[in-house]
Design a protein around this motif. Structure first.
Motif, mmCIF file in Angstrom:
data_model
loop_
_atom_site.group_PDB
_atom_site.id
_atom_site.type_symbol
_atom_site.label_atom_id
_atom_site.label_comp_id
_atom_site.label_asym_id
_atom_site.label_seq_id
_atom_site.Cartn_x
_atom_site.Cartn_y
_atom_site.Cartn_z
ATOM 1 N N LEU A 162 0.827 -1.213 0.000
ATOM 2 C CA LEU A 162 0.000 0.000 0.000
ATOM 3 C C LEU A 162 0.859 1.261 0.000
ATOM 4 C CD1 LEU A 162 -2.874 -0.958 2.464
ATOM 5 C CD2 LEU A 162 -3.011 -0.722 0.002
ATOM 6 N N GLN A 163 2.111 1.130 0.485
ATOM 7 C CA GLN A 163 2.977 2.313 0.500
ATOM 8 C C GLN A 163 3.227 2.821 -0.915
ATOM 9 O OE1 GLN A 163 6.119 1.061 3.304
ATOM 10 N NE2 GLN A 163 6.151 3.194 3.961
ATOM 11 N N GLU A 164 3.381 1.880 -1.855
ATOM 12 C CA GLU A 164 3.602 2.284 -3.250
ATOM 13 C C GLU A 164 2.370 3.007 -3.788
ATOM 14 O OE1 GLU A 164 4.471 -1.399 -5.224
ATOM 15 O OE2 GLU A 164 5.878 -1.942 -3.624
ATOM 16 N N GLN A 165 1.206 2.711 -3.192
ATOM 17 C CA GLN A 165 -0.040 3.332 -3.657
ATOM 18 C C GLN A 165 -0.286 4.667 -2.953
ATOM 19 O OE1 GLN A 165 -1.901 1.819 -6.036
ATOM 20 N NE2 GLN A 165 -0.516 0.064 -6.119
ATOM 21 N N GLY A 166 0.684 5.096 -2.148
ATOM 22 C CA GLY A 166 0.552 6.399 -1.513
ATOM 23 C C GLY A 166 -0.154 6.398 -0.170
ATOM 24 N N VAL A 167 -0.177 5.251 0.500
ATOM 25 C CA VAL A 167 -0.746 5.224 1.850
ATOM 26 C C VAL A 167 0.401 5.460 2.837
ATOM 27 C CG1 VAL A 167 -1.970 3.831 3.551
ATOM 28 C CG2 VAL A 167 -2.547 3.641 1.133
ATOM 29 N N ALA A 168 0.179 6.336 3.805
ATOM 30 C CA ALA A 168 1.249 6.688 4.744
ATOM 31 C C ALA A 168 1.655 5.490 5.593
ATOM 32 C CB ALA A 168 0.776 7.826 5.649
ATOM 33 N N ALA A 169 2.950 5.421 5.906
ATOM 34 C CA ALA A 169 3.475 4.287 6.665
ATOM 35 C C ALA A 169 2.806 4.157 8.030
ATOM 36 C CB ALA A 169 4.984 4.409 6.839
ATOM 37 N N ASN A 170 2.499 5.302 8.670
ATOM 38 C CA ASN A 170 1.905 5.181 10.003
ATOM 39 C C ASN A 170 0.452 4.700 9.934
ATOM 40 O OD1 ASN A 170 0.943 7.544 8.971
ATOM 41 N ND2 ASN A 170 1.124 8.729 10.869
ATOM 42 N N ASP A 171 -0.224 4.950 8.808
ATOM 43 C CA ASP A 171 -1.569 4.386 8.629
ATOM 44 C C ASP A 171 -1.498 2.870 8.481
ATOM 45 O OD1 ASP A 171 -2.745 6.820 8.825
ATOM 46 O OD2 ASP A 171 -3.000 7.150 6.663
ATOM 47 N N ILE A 172 -0.469 2.407 7.757
ATOM 48 C CA ILE A 172 -0.279 0.957 7.598
ATOM 49 C C ILE A 172 -0.016 0.324 8.962
ATOM 50 C CG2 ILE A 172 1.238 -0.809 6.610
ATOM 51 C CD1 ILE A 172 1.524 0.964 4.151
#
Length: 381
Positions: free
Chosen positions: A71-81
């Protein structure tokens, strides 16, 4: 150290023609036809793949689930993950399969974020219609775990199916726990021998887990007992809430490594004692339904076999002389959740009788097996 399963086997993806590369000889040379089963984290495989590339071999791996890091590659922030991970979501599938309401309950995720997340996930996980022909292809990749008894395997058309929920119920001393112990060992065997080359998770609610049994069963199947025990993750559940917590932990463990089986030895025992009387019945059934739903999700997400045992309740009607006066507890909720239901009862001596009680594919029939010092084996005359 941990025993790495034969990753040297080439795993062909359906679209490609099957190619097998010579695998390093372990005690078995196998190539698995398209196991969507072979679920392990991308990272876990990349290391293996790098090792392979140095030998100049090409690896093709089919993984059934995608790790959240994508999801990081899709632009989701690391802290959300990280927030999703803490809430028990470890794969993209788990996010895709849960409702917007469930995701909004995750601390620190606003509704706007959740809706955006859902849109991203929709592109990564196919959730629309497919033809029955495709469904058939997908089902070919499911493996069956041998039970240790040829008759019982025949009855189940190969063994306990991965990717679905199998429930066994019966009185005490009918071999439910022995079946659980045997499967914990057979799921580690090569696919050619009726295994799935994965580890096992054992959730025990009745305190009946015995590692010595696993040693005896491993010796019977010609495996190193120390390695076999190393590959079983065991937890004792102390109450029904803890039991659900353990499933969340199981999801975390399973996203790190290759697992083939989850055993819940007595899924219902703790619910039976934590809730009592009619007043708490609907609450109990609701909690039980949540637990079973979580199990079903793990079965589909990670392609593991879920094997759970259930207790029975006597039917104290005047008709107790009828041949079968017990019925499984949990009512319709448990009945609808499990894909295959097996009923065990005592036979002569060490023999036990297994009946297919409910299944989408298997005919209603029964067979005999025996409980021996090294797990489940063929019936003795």
């Amino acid at each position: 150290g941990l025993f790495v399963f034969s990753l040297k086997t080439t795993i062909a993806i359906r679209q490609e023609p099957k190619r097998t590369t010579p695998s390093t000889p372990r005690h078995h040379d196998i190539s698995i036809p398209n196991p969507t089963m072979a679920s392990a984290t991308a990272g876990y495989y990349e290391e293996a793949a790098q090792g392979e590339d140095q030998q100049g071999e090409d690896m093709e791996i089919a993984v059934t689930y995608q790790s959240l890091d994508l999801l990081q590659e899709q632009g989701v922030a690391a802290n959300d993950i990280q927030k999703l991970n803490d809430a028990g979501f470890h794969t993209i599938e788990s996010v895709a399969h849960s409702t917007v309401r469930k995701l909004s309950e995750v601390r620190g995720l606003s509704e706007a974020k959740v809706i955006k997340l859902k849109d991203i996930v929709k592109q990564l996980v196919p959730m629309d219609f497919k033809t029955a022909a495709d469904a058939l292809e997908d089902r070919k990749s499911l493996v069956a775990l041998t039970t240790g008894s040829t008759e019982l395997d025949k009855l189940l058309e190969g063994g306990v199916e991965t990717g679905s929920l199998t429930e066994v119920f019966g009185e005490f001393r009918t071999g439910k726990t022995q079946l659980c112990h045997t499967l914990c060992v057979t799921c580690q065997m090569p696919v050619s021998e009726g295994g799935a080359e994965g580890k096992a998770i054992y959730i025990d609610t009745e305190g009946t887990f015995r590692p010595q049994r696993l040693q005896a069963i491993a010796e019977r199947f010609g495996m190193d007992p120390a390695v076999a025990l190393e590959n079983v993750a065991y937890a004792r559940a102390h109450n029904s809430e803890h039991q659900s917590e353990l499933l969340k932990m199981a999801a975390a463990i399973m996203s790190q490594d290759r697992y083939a089986l989850i055993v819940v030895d007595s899924a219902t025992a703790l619910y039976r004692t934590d809730y009592s009387g009619r007043g708490e019945l609907s609450e109990r059934q609701m909690q039980l339904a949540q637990f079973l739903r979580q199990l079903t999700r793990l079965a589909e997400e990670f392609g593991v076999a879920v094997f759970m045992t259930n207790q029975v309740v006597a039917n104290p009607d005047g008709m107790s002389f009828a041949k079968d006066s017990t019925k499984p507890i949990g009512g319709n909720i448990v009945a609808h959740a499990s894909t295959t239901r097996l009923r065990l009862r005592k036979g002569r001596g060490e023999n036990r009788i297994c009946t297919v009680f409910d299944s989408p594919t298997l005919p209603e029939a029964d067979c005999q097996f025996a409980v021996g010092p090294s797990g489940i084996c063929d019936a003795t005359e």
